[in-house]
Design a protein around this motif. Structure first.
Motif, PDB file in Angstrom:
ATOM      1  N   SER A  87       0.834  -1.206   0.000  1.00  0.00           N
ATOM      2  CA  SER A  87       0.000   0.000   0.000  1.00  0.00           C
ATOM      3  C   SER A  87       0.867   1.254   0.000  1.00  0.00           C
ATOM      4  O   SER A  87       0.606   2.213  -0.744  1.00  0.00           O
ATOM      5  N   ILE A  88       1.921   1.248   0.788  1.00  0.00           N
ATOM      6  CA  ILE A  88       2.814   2.400   0.859  1.00  0.00           C
ATOM      7  C   ILE A  88       3.548   2.599  -0.467  1.00  0.00           C
ATOM      8  O   ILE A  88       3.677   3.722  -0.973  1.00  0.00           O
ATOM      9  N   ALA A  89       4.043   1.499  -1.053  1.00  0.00           N
ATOM     10  CA  ALA A  89       4.784   1.590  -2.313  1.00  0.00           C
ATOM     11  C   ALA A  89       3.915   2.153  -3.428  1.00  0.00           C
ATOM     12  O   ALA A  89       4.372   2.979  -4.235  1.00  0.00           O
ATOM     13  N   VAL A  90       2.658   1.711  -3.485  1.00  0.00           N
ATOM     14  CA  VAL A  90       1.746   2.223  -4.506  1.00  0.00           C
ATOM     15  C   VAL A  90       1.478   3.707  -4.274  1.00  0.00           C
ATOM     16  O   VAL A  90       1.474   4.506  -5.227  1.00  0.00           O
ATOM     17  N   ALA A  91       1.265   4.089  -3.016  1.00  0.00           N
ATOM     18  CA  ALA A  91       1.008   5.499  -2.711  1.00  0.00           C
ATOM     19  C   ALA A  91       2.204   6.374  -3.068  1.00  0.00           C
ATOM     20  O   ALA A  91       2.039   7.510  -3.539  1.00  0.00           O
ATOM     21  N   VAL A  92       3.399   5.866  -2.854  1.00  0.00           N
ATOM     22  CA  VAL A  92       4.605   6.627  -3.224  1.00  0.00           C
ATOM     23  C   VAL A  92       4.621   6.882  -4.730  1.00  0.00           C
ATOM     24  O   VAL A  92       4.878   8.005  -5.190  1.00  0.00           O
ATOM     25  N   ASP A  93       4.353   5.843  -5.514  1.00  0.00           N
ATOM     26  CA  ASP A  93       4.322   6.013  -6.964  1.00  0.00           C
ATOM     27  C   ASP A  93       3.249   7.012  -7.392  1.00  0.00           C
ATOM     28  O   ASP A  93       3.453   7.794  -8.330  1.00  0.00           O
ATOM     29  N   MET A  94       2.121   6.987  -6.704  1.00  0.00           N
ATOM     30  CA  MET A  94       1.004   7.846  -7.097  1.00  0.00           C
ATOM     31  C   MET A  94       1.211   9.298  -6.703  1.00  0.00           C
ATOM     32  O   MET A  94       0.732  10.211  -7.372  1.00  0.00           O
ATOM     33  N   THR A  95       1.904   9.533  -5.608  1.00  0.00           N
ATOM     34  CA  THR A  95       2.001  10.900  -5.082  1.00  0.00           C
ATOM     35  C   THR A  95       3.281  11.615  -5.494  1.00  0.00           C
ATOM     36  O   THR A  95       3.387  12.834  -5.321  1.00  0.00           O
ATOM     37  N   ARG A  96       4.243  10.910  -6.047  1.00  0.00           N
ATOM     38  CA  ARG A  96       5.529  11.529  -6.379  1.00  0.00           C
ATOM     39  C   ARG A  96       5.777  11.637  -7.879  1.00  0.00           C
ATOM     40  O   ARG A  96       6.905  11.839  -8.305  1.00  0.00           O
ATOM     41  N   GLY A  97       4.728  11.461  -8.661  1.00  0.00           N
ATOM     42  CA  GLY A  97       4.842  11.686 -10.089  1.00  0.00           C
ATOM     43  C   GLY A  97       5.451  10.555 -10.889  1.00  0.00           C
ATOM     44  O   GLY A  97       5.672  10.696 -12.091  1.00  0.00           O
ATOM     45  N   VAL A  98       5.712   9.414 -10.228  1.00  0.00           N
ATOM     46  CA  VAL A  98       6.314   8.291 -10.946  1.00  0.00           C
ATOM     47  C   VAL A  98       5.365   7.773 -12.025  1.00  0.00           C
ATOM     48  O   VAL A  98       5.775   7.463 -13.151  1.00  0.00           O
ATOM     49  N   ILE A  99       4.076   7.705 -11.676  1.00  0.00           N
ATOM     50  CA  ILE A  99       3.094   7.194 -12.629  1.00  0.00           C
ATOM     51  C   ILE A  99       3.024   8.093 -13.868  1.00  0.00           C
ATOM     52  O   ILE A  99       2.903   7.604 -14.998  1.00  0.00           O
ATOM     53  N   ASN A 100       3.106   9.396 -13.667  1.00  0.00           N
ATOM     54  CA  ASN A 100       3.064  10.308 -14.810  1.00  0.00           C
ATOM     55  C   ASN A 100       4.232  10.068 -15.765  1.00  0.00           C
ATOM     56  O   ASN A 100       4.086  10.170 -16.986  1.00  0.00           O
ATOM     57  N   ARG A 101       5.388   9.749 -15.213  1.00  0.00           N
ATOM     58  CA  ARG A 101       6.538   9.443 -16.072  1.00  0.00           C
ATOM     59  C   ARG A 101       6.321   8.144 -16.830  1.00  0.00           C
ATOM     60  O   ARG A 101       6.692   8.030 -18.004  1.00  0.00           O
ATOM     61  N   PHE A 102       5.714   7.158 -16.145  1.00  0.00           N
ATOM     62  CA  PHE A 102       5.423   5.903 -16.825  1.00  0.00           C
ATOM     63  C   PHE A 102       4.437   6.108 -17.972  1.00  0.00           C
ATOM     64  O   PHE A 102       4.509   5.440 -18.997  1.00  0.00           O
ATOM     65  N   ARG A 103       3.515   7.066 -17.787  1.00  0.00           N
ATOM     66  CA  ARG A 103       2.493   7.291 -18.811  1.00  0.00           C
ATOM     67  C   ARG A 103       3.078   7.892 -20.094  1.00  0.00           C
ATOM     68  O   ARG A 103       2.452   7.819 -21.144  1.00  0.00           O
ATOM     69  N   THR A 104       4.236   8.474 -19.989  1.00  0.00           N
ATOM     70  CA  THR A 104       4.869   9.011 -21.185  1.00  0.00           C
ATOM     71  C   THR A 104       5.609   7.924 -21.966  1.00  0.00           C
ATOM     72  O   THR A 104       6.088   8.186 -23.078  1.00  0.00           O
ATOM     73  N   MET A 105       5.710   6.747 -21.374  1.00  0.00           N
ATOM     74  CA  MET A 105       6.425   5.641 -22.017  1.00  0.00           C
ATOM     75  C   MET A 105       5.451   4.709 -22.709  1.00  0.00           C
ATOM     76  O   MET A 105       4.262   4.644 -22.373  1.00  0.00           O
ATOM     77  N   ASP A 106       5.939   3.984 -23.656  1.00  0.00           N
ATOM     78  CA  ASP A 106       5.122   3.028 -24.403  1.00  0.00           C
ATOM     79  C   ASP A 106       5.110   1.686 -23.662  1.00  0.00           C
ATOM     80  O   ASP A 106       5.767   0.723 -24.057  1.00  0.00           O
ATOM     81  N   ILE A 107       4.363   1.660 -22.537  1.00  0.00           N
ATOM     82  CA  ILE A 107       4.256   0.442 -21.746  1.00  0.00           C
ATOM     83  C   ILE A 107       2.787   0.159 -21.456  1.00  0.00           C
ATOM     84  O   ILE A 107       1.934   1.054 -21.508  1.00  0.00           O
ATOM     85  N   ALA A 108       2.493  -1.102 -21.161  1.00  0.00           N
ATOM     86  CA  ALA A 108       1.126  -1.491 -20.803  1.00  0.00           C
ATOM     87  C   ALA A 108       0.758  -0.882 -19.454  1.00  0.00           C
ATOM     88  O   ALA A 108       1.513  -1.006 -18.482  1.00  0.00           O
ATOM     89  N   ARG A 109      -0.383  -0.224 -19.378  1.00  0.00           N
ATOM     90  CA  ARG A 109      -0.786   0.432 -18.135  1.00  0.00           C
ATOM     91  C   ARG A 109      -0.950  -0.567 -16.999  1.00  0.00           C
ATOM     92  O   ARG A 109      -0.614  -0.287 -15.857  1.00  0.00           O
ATOM     93  N   SER A 110      -1.455  -1.755 -17.329  1.00  0.00           N
ATOM     94  CA  SER A 110      -1.692  -2.755 -16.283  1.00  0.00           C
ATOM     95  C   SER A 110      -0.403  -3.278 -15.675  1.00  0.00           C
ATOM     96  O   SER A 110      -0.401  -3.825 -14.569  1.00  0.00           O
ATOM     97  N   SER A 111       0.725  -3.106 -16.375  1.00  0.00           N
ATOM     98  CA  SER A 111       1.983  -3.671 -15.892  1.00  0.00           C
ATOM     99  C   SER A 111       2.450  -3.012 -14.602  1.00  0.00           C
ATOM    100  O   SER A 111       3.152  -3.638 -13.808  1.00  0.00           O
ATOM    101  N   VAL A 112       2.060  -1.752 -14.371  1.00  0.00           N
ATOM    102  CA  VAL A 112       2.497  -1.046 -13.167  1.00  0.00           C
ATOM    103  C   VAL A 112       1.940  -1.730 -11.918  1.00  0.00           C
ATOM    104  O   VAL A 112       2.684  -2.055 -10.982  1.00  0.00           O
ATOM    105  N   LEU A 113       0.638  -1.978 -11.914  1.00  0.00           N
ATOM    106  CA  LEU A 113       0.031  -2.632 -10.758  1.00  0.00           C
ATOM    107  C   LEU A 113       0.436  -4.099 -10.675  1.00  0.00           C
ATOM    108  O   LEU A 113       0.651  -4.628  -9.581  1.00  0.00           O
ATOM    109  N   THR A 114       0.524  -4.752 -11.829  1.00  0.00           N
ATOM    110  CA  THR A 114       0.920  -6.160 -11.833  1.00  0.00           C
ATOM    111  C   THR A 114       2.309  -6.339 -11.232  1.00  0.00           C
ATOM    112  O   THR A 114       2.559  -7.279 -10.465  1.00  0.00           O
ATOM    113  N   GLY A 115       3.218  -5.427 -11.560  1.00  0.00           N
ATOM    114  CA  GLY A 115       4.561  -5.498 -10.984  1.00  0.00           C
ATOM    115  C   GLY A 115       4.547  -5.369  -9.475  1.00  0.00           C
ATOM    116  O   GLY A 115       5.280  -6.075  -8.769  1.00  0.00           O
ATOM    117  N   HIS A 116       3.710  -4.466  -8.959  1.00  0.00           N
ATOM    118  CA  HIS A 116       3.593  -4.309  -7.513  1.00  0.00           C
ATOM    119  C   HIS A 116       3.055  -5.594  -6.874  1.00  0.00           C
ATOM    120  O   HIS A 116       3.562  -6.040  -5.835  1.00  0.00           O
TER     121      HIS A 116
END
Length: 265
Positions: A87-116
Motif C-alpha cells: 500500500s505504501i509503495a503504490v502510494a509513493v508512486d502515485m504521489t511523487r509523479g512516478v506514474i506520470n513518467r510511466f504514462r509518457t512511455m510506451d508500456i502497458a498500463r496494467s503492468s504497473v500494478l501487476t509489478g507491484h
C-alpha cells in the motif's frame, strides 16, 4: 488480446517486477517490518502467555501444543503486515509523479500494478521463510510431508495475492503516503479476531459468530491442519473461496481507482 499485445504486457510486467524487487533490496526495512512484529507476537504468546492460555484450554489446544496451534496464525498475520508495504509503495508512486513518467512511455498500463502485486507476493514468501524459521527455533514442530508443505505454501501465496490486491486499492485510495500505512490496518485486525490465538468456539457468543464467519478463521484452520498433517475437511474450500473473492474484489477496485484517479489524466 492479441498474442503480440499479450507478449508486450508480459514483458512490461516483468520489467516492473524487477523494478519493485530492486527497490525492495535497497529498502530492506519493509521486509524486516513484515517479519519483526509477527515474530515478537509469537515470542510473547509462546513464552509469556502460552502456558496460561494452554492450561486455560486444557493444557493443549485441539490436541496440540500451544506453539503448534499458534504458529500458523502468526504466519497469516505476517502476510497482512506485508500487505501494508505494498500500500505504501503504490502510494509513493502515485504521489511523487512516478506514474506520470510511466504514462509518457510506451508500456502497458496494467503492468504497473501487476509489478507491484507479483513483487509483493515474492517478498511475502521470502518473509514467510524467515518467520517459519523463527517459529521452528522457538518450538514449532510441524508434521506435514512434502505435499502438505507445498499445499501450505500454495495457500499462503494465494492469501498474499488476495491481500496484495486489496493493499493496492488502499494505496490508490490514499491521499498521502502516511495514510497509506494506516488504511490497511483493517487487514491486520482480522487475524486477531480469528482462530489465531484461541479456537473460535472458546470465544464469547458475539465474537465467536464473527470469528466463525470472517475469512481468516477457515484460512488459518486450513493452514494449521496442513502443517500438522491433519484432515482439512471443508475448511479449505471456504478458505480458498474467500481468497478468490478478496482477490477479485481487490483487483476490480484497484483497476477502477487506477483508471479514475485524476493524477492519471
Amino acid at each position: 488480446m492479441s498474442t503480440g499485445t499479450l507478449s508486450l504486457t508480459l514483458r512490461d510486467s516483468s520489467t516492473m517486477l524487477r523494478r519493485n524487487l530492486r527497490h525492495a533490496t535497497r529498502n530492506p526495512s519493509t521486509l524486516l517490518g513484515s517479519v519483526v512484529m509477527p515474530c515478537v507476537l509469537m515470542l510473547l504468546f509462546v513464552f509469556a502467555f502460552g502456558g496460561t492460555m494452554g492450561n486455560g484450554l486444557g493444557g493443549a489446544v485441539q490436541g496440540v501444543d500451544y506453539v503448534d496451534y499458534l504458529a500458523p496464525g502468526i504466519f497469516m498475520l505476517a502476510l497482512t503486515v506485508g500487505a501494508t508495504g505494498t500500500s505504501i509503495a503504490v502510494a509513493v508512486d502515485m504521489t511523487r509523479g512516478v506514474i506520470n513518467r510511466f504514462r509518457t512511455m510506451d508500456i502497458a498500463r496494467s503492468s504497473v500494478l501487476t509489478g507491484h502485486v507479483i513483487g509483493s507476493v515474492v517478498q511475502s514468501m521470502v518473509s514467510m521463510v524467515l518467520v517459519i524459521g523463527i517459529a521452528l527455533a522457538v518450538g514449532f514442530r510441524p508434521s506435514a510431508g512434502v505435499v502438505g508443505w507445498l499445499a501450505a505454501f500454495g495457500l499462503m501465496a494465494l492469501v498474499s495475492f488476495a491481500l496484495t490486491w486489496m493493499a493496492v486499492g488502499f494505496g490508490l485510495l490514499a491521499k498521502t503516503v502516511d495514510s497509506a500505512s494506516n488504511l490497511p490496518m483493517i487487514l491486520q485486525i482480522l487475524p486477531f479476531l480469528s482462530s489465531t490465538f484461541v479456537p473460535a468456539e472458546s470465544m464469547a457468543p458475539g465474537l465467536r459468530w464473527f470469528s466463525e464467519h470472517e475469512p481468516f478463521t477457515p484460512i488459518t484452520d486450513t493452514l494449521r491442519n496442513l502443517l500438522l498433517d491433519r484432515p482439512v475437511g471443508s475448511d479449505w474450500i471456504v478458505g480458498v473461496a474467500w481468497c478468490l473473492g478478496i482477490a477479485l474484489v481487490g483487483y476490480l477496485w484497484s483497476r477502477r481507482l487506477y483508471r479514475r484517479d485524476p493524477r492519471h489524466t
